[in-house]
Motif scaffolding. Sequence first.
Motif, PDB file in Angstrom:
ATOM      1  N   ARG A  57      37.438  55.458  28.732  1.00 16.15           N
ATOM      2  CA  ARG A  57      35.964  55.681  29.012  1.00 16.15           C
ATOM      3  C   ARG A  57      35.905  56.983  29.439  1.00 16.15           C
ATOM      4  N   TRP A  58      36.509  57.269  30.744  1.00 15.36           N
ATOM      5  CA  TRP A  58      36.683  58.496  31.417  1.00 15.36           C
ATOM      6  C   TRP A  58      36.915  59.682  30.546  1.00 15.36           C
ATOM      7  N   ALA A  59      37.754  59.535  30.071  1.00 11.45           N
ATOM      8  CA  ALA A  59      38.508  60.601  29.084  1.00 11.45           C
ATOM      9  C   ALA A  59      37.455  60.911  27.885  1.00 11.45           C
ATOM     10  N   GLY A  60      36.908  59.766  27.362  1.00  8.59           N
ATOM     11  CA  GLY A  60      36.058  60.176  26.155  1.00  8.59           C
ATOM     12  C   GLY A  60      34.660  60.796  26.570  1.00  8.59           C
ATOM     13  N   ALA A  61      34.121  60.430  27.912  1.00 11.37           N
ATOM     14  CA  ALA A  61      33.054  61.142  28.623  1.00 11.37           C
ATOM     15  C   ALA A  61      33.230  62.501  28.902  1.00 11.37           C
ATOM     16  N   VAL A  62      34.313  62.576  29.355  1.00 12.97           N
ATOM     17  CA  VAL A  62      34.648  64.218  29.862  1.00 12.97           C
ATOM     18  C   VAL A  62      34.940  65.172  28.475  1.00 12.97           C
ATOM     19  N   HIS A  63      35.572  64.481  27.614  1.00 12.93           N
ATOM     20  CA  HIS A  63      35.856  65.324  26.107  1.00 12.93           C
ATOM     21  C   HIS A  63      34.598  65.464  25.623  1.00 12.93           C
ATOM     22  N   MET A  64      33.505  64.805  25.644  1.00  9.92           N
ATOM     23  CA  MET A  64      32.243  64.807  24.819  1.00  9.92           C
ATOM     24  C   MET A  64      31.264  65.975  25.601  1.00  9.92           C
ATOM     25  N   LEU A  65      31.500  66.142  26.718  1.00 10.98           N
ATOM     26  CA  LEU A  65      30.756  67.272  27.417  1.00 10.98           C
ATOM     27  C   LEU A  65      30.789  68.540  27.011  1.00 10.98           C
ATOM     28  N   GLU A  66      29.664  69.472  26.791  1.00 12.41           N
ATOM     29  CA  GLU A  66      29.640  70.555  26.564  1.00 12.41           C
ATOM     30  C   GLU A  66      30.087  71.737  27.459  1.00 12.41           C
ATOM     31  N   ARG A  67      29.690  71.220  28.601  1.00 13.42           N
ATOM     32  CA  ARG A  67      29.847  72.245  29.849  1.00 13.42           C
ATOM     33  C   ARG A  67      31.183  71.974  30.765  1.00 13.42           C
ATOM     34  N   VAL A  68      32.194  71.253  30.035  1.00 13.42           N
ATOM     35  CA  VAL A  68      33.551  71.253  30.492  1.00 13.42           C
ATOM     36  C   VAL A  68      34.459  72.190  29.865  1.00 13.42           C
ATOM     37  N   GLU A  69      34.895  72.884  30.785  1.00 17.37           N
ATOM     38  CA  GLU A  69      35.771  74.228  30.100  1.00 17.37           C
ATOM     39  C   GLU A  69      37.260  73.708  30.598  1.00 17.37           C
ATOM     40  N   ILE A  70      38.150  74.229  29.636  1.00 17.72           N
ATOM     41  CA  ILE A  70      39.632  74.056  29.996  1.00 17.72           C
ATOM     42  C   ILE A  70      40.316  75.458  30.016  1.00 17.72           C
ATOM     43  N   ASP A  71      41.010  75.702  31.013  1.00 13.67           N
ATOM     44  CA  ASP A  71      41.726  77.182  30.943  1.00 13.67           C
ATOM     45  C   ASP A  71      42.717  77.168  29.359  1.00 13.67           C
ATOM     46  N   GLU A  72      42.982  78.463  28.968  1.00 14.01           N
ATOM     47  CA  GLU A  72      43.415  78.395  27.770  1.00 14.01           C
ATOM     48  C   GLU A  72      45.018  78.160  27.734  1.00 14.01           C
ATOM     49  N   VAL A  73      45.601  78.316  28.847  1.00 14.16           N
ATOM     50  CA  VAL A  73      47.025  77.859  29.217  1.00 14.16           C
ATOM     51  C   VAL A  73      47.272  76.162  29.137  1.00 14.16           C
ATOM     52  N   ASP A  74      46.214  75.516  29.171  1.00 12.34           N
ATOM     53  CA  ASP A  74      46.155  74.160  29.384  1.00 12.34           C
ATOM     54  C   ASP A  74      45.402  73.349  28.365  1.00 12.34           C
ATOM     55  N   VAL A  75      44.791  74.382  27.195  1.00 15.65           N
ATOM     56  CA  VAL A  75      43.656  73.770  26.301  1.00 15.65           C
ATOM     57  C   VAL A  75      44.270  72.749  25.439  1.00 15.65           C
ATOM     58  N   ASP A  76      45.563  73.107  24.964  1.00 18.27           N
ATOM     59  CA  ASP A  76      46.145  72.284  24.050  1.00 18.27           C
ATOM     60  C   ASP A  76      46.540  70.952  24.518  1.00 18.27           C
ATOM     61  N   LEU A  77      47.168  70.969  25.763  1.00 13.79           N
ATOM     62  CA  LEU A  77      47.750  69.767  26.543  1.00 13.79           C
ATOM     63  C   LEU A  77      46.579  68.863  26.876  1.00 13.79           C
ATOM     64  N   LEU A  78      45.623  69.374  27.670  1.00 11.35           N
ATOM     65  CA  LEU A  78      44.433  68.644  28.118  1.00 11.35           C
ATOM     66  C   LEU A  78      43.501  68.081  27.096  1.00 11.35           C
ATOM     67  N   THR A  79      43.514  68.959  25.793  1.00 10.24           N
ATOM     68  CA  THR A  79      42.564  68.466  24.715  1.00 10.24           C
ATOM     69  C   THR A  79      43.280  67.180  24.064  1.00 10.24           C
ATOM     70  N   GLN A  80      44.767  67.355  24.096  1.00  6.29           N
ATOM     71  CA  GLN A  80      45.359  66.325  23.448  1.00  6.29           C
ATOM     72  C   GLN A  80      45.466  64.837  24.277  1.00  6.29           C
ATOM     73  N   PHE A  81      45.484  65.236  25.629  1.00  8.82           N
ATOM     74  CA  PHE A  81      45.456  64.157  26.348  1.00  8.82           C
ATOM     75  C   PHE A  81      43.926  63.375  26.368  1.00  8.82           C
ATOM     76  N   LEU A  82      42.741  64.313  26.321  1.00  9.75           N
ATOM     77  CA  LEU A  82      41.489  63.375  26.403  1.00  9.75           C
ATOM     78  C   LEU A  82      41.332  62.695  24.923  1.00  9.75           C
ATOM     79  N   PHE A  83      41.735  63.624  23.913  1.00  6.90           N
ATOM     80  CA  PHE A  83      41.750  62.699  22.500  1.00  6.90           C
ATOM     81  C   PHE A  83      42.602  61.607  22.588  1.00  6.90           C
ATOM     82  N   GLU A  84      43.969  61.491  22.844  1.00  2.62           N
ATOM     83  CA  GLU A  84      44.735  60.438  22.855  1.00  2.62           C
ATOM     84  C   GLU A  84      44.199  59.225  23.623  1.00  2.62           C
ATOM     85  N   VAL A  85      43.749  59.619  25.010  1.00  2.51           N
ATOM     86  CA  VAL A  85      43.652  58.743  25.845  1.00  2.51           C
ATOM     87  C   VAL A  85      42.073  58.024  25.593  1.00  2.51           C
TER      88      VAL A  85
END
Length: 115
Positions: free
Chosen positions: A63-91
């Motif tokens: 639930r936490w990952a889904g909520a964070v993933h859906m927020l427009e105003r959450v940004e991820i540094d480019e160096v981490d964007v692939d890893l953290l986006t995959q984390f949020l999606f899978e979890v």
Amino acid sequence: MESDACPALTSLIRWESSLDGLIEAANRCDRHEGPSVRLDRDAVRNVLQRCISGSADVLELSRWAGAVHMLERVEIDEVDVDLLTQFLFEVSSPELFEPITVDVCQRWISRMEHV
């Protein structure tokens, strides 16, 4: 940048209290213009550590990952964007990947430290 951001977004990223209230406040805040907040590996690792230790409910992690993933105003540094986006999606989609367990949390921490 983050100092002017809606505190509800930061509170959700840090999972500072009950998810119901955090998600509701963050979604309300996300509907308005304003500065973004940053999601980084440290924030995710802290949440995962809390799930492993039992201070956060591992069953609520999706639930936490889904909520964070859906927020427009959450940004991820480019160096981490692939890893953290995959984390949020899978979890946030355990029905597509695997149920969220302490073991899954430990594997994600390991992946974040070795990428």
